[in-house]
Design a protein around this motif. Sequence first.
Motif, PDB file in Angstrom:
ATOM      1  N   ASN A 174       0.829  -1.201   0.000  1.00 36.39           N
ATOM      2  CA  ASN A 174       0.000   0.000   0.000  1.00 36.39           C
ATOM      3  C   ASN A 174       0.866   1.255   0.000  1.00 36.39           C
ATOM      4  OD1 ASN A 174      -2.889   1.021   0.359  1.00 36.39           O
ATOM      5  ND2 ASN A 174      -1.811   2.095   1.998  1.00 36.39           N
ATOM      6  N   THR A 223       2.143   2.029  -3.368  1.00 40.03           N
ATOM      7  CA  THR A 223       1.162   2.479  -4.360  1.00 40.03           C
ATOM      8  C   THR A 223       0.896   3.969  -4.187  1.00 40.03           C
ATOM      9  OG1 THR A 223      -0.717   1.805  -2.970  1.00 40.03           O
ATOM     10  CG2 THR A 223       0.054   0.223  -4.614  1.00 40.03           C
ATOM     11  N   ASP A 224       0.231   4.330  -3.084  1.00 34.04           N
ATOM     12  CA  ASP A 224      -0.041   5.750  -2.841  1.00 34.04           C
ATOM     13  C   ASP A 224       0.029   6.130  -1.362  1.00 34.04           C
ATOM     14  OD1 ASP A 224      -2.351   4.614  -1.871  1.00 34.04           O
ATOM     15  OD2 ASP A 224      -3.716   5.731  -3.168  1.00 34.04           O
ATOM     16  N   ASP A 225       0.301   5.154  -0.511  1.00 34.18           N
ATOM     17  CA  ASP A 225       0.464   5.375   0.936  1.00 34.18           C
ATOM     18  C   ASP A 225      -0.729   6.076   1.565  1.00 34.18           C
ATOM     19  OD1 ASP A 225       1.836   5.042   3.332  1.00 34.18           O
ATOM     20  OD2 ASP A 225       2.880   6.958   3.164  1.00 34.18           O
ATOM     21  N   LYS A 226      -1.937   5.673   1.169  1.00 33.61           N
ATOM     22  CA  LYS A 226      -3.148   6.278   1.712  1.00 33.61           C
ATOM     23  C   LYS A 226      -4.076   5.201   2.272  1.00 33.61           C
ATOM     24  CE  LYS A 226      -3.271  10.141  -1.491  1.00 33.61           C
ATOM     25  NZ  LYS A 226      -4.024  10.764  -2.581  1.00 33.61           N
ATOM     26  N   ALA A 240      -2.338   1.724  -7.365  1.00 36.39           N
ATOM     27  CA  ALA A 240      -1.166   2.428  -7.896  1.00 36.39           C
ATOM     28  C   ALA A 240      -1.608   3.477  -8.911  1.00 36.39           C
ATOM     29  CB  ALA A 240      -0.190   1.452  -8.530  1.00 36.39           C
ATOM     30  N   LYS A 241      -0.916   4.583  -8.885  1.00 39.72           N
ATOM     31  CA  LYS A 241      -1.229   5.666  -9.831  1.00 39.72           C
ATOM     32  C   LYS A 241      -0.899   5.187 -11.243  1.00 39.72           C
ATOM     33  CE  LYS A 241      -0.270   9.053  -6.328  1.00 39.72           C
ATOM     34  NZ  LYS A 241       0.641  10.042  -5.800  1.00 39.72           N
TER      35      LYS A 241
END
Length: 158
Positions: free
Chosen positions: A74, A77-80, A156-157
């Motif tokens: 996580n 990916t975007d750490d959110k 992931a962005k």
Amino acid sequence: MYIWKVSPLIEQLKTESLSQKEQLKYFLTYSILMILATDPLLAVGLEYGFYDTINTVIMSLLTIIGIVYCYKVNKSTDDKDFILRFVTLGLPIIVRLIVLAIVVGIVFGLIGAIFIDSSYLEESETYQTTFVDVSITSVLIVVYYYYFARKLKLFAKS
């Protein structure tokens, strides 16, 4: 990390100052405590054997490794919203895993009924955890975290 005090934790949550890493610590601690709370040693009237201990240790280790692995996926990916994603995505994933476990259980039950001596079943008053039980549980836990991590990668962005 607050273990006893609730008010300071509420303040951190209100101000959104509790980092993803701190949330991971709470989630990991909570998960391990839940595993230990369901340990057969705490059940009255059940016979606790060697494989019960092995199962608890392996479940605890796989849970720690799995949660940390998913956290890292996580984070990459975007750490959110790790905890939110874990809890919400976990529901349909665990439902799928339960269905898989039921199918595996039925298959192993049928195989066992065919090959196990029926006199053994009549003599045994309590169920004993076996190496096969520990193995199946371990495989299901690994499948859960692997599948979960794959789904987290979808954040992931692009």
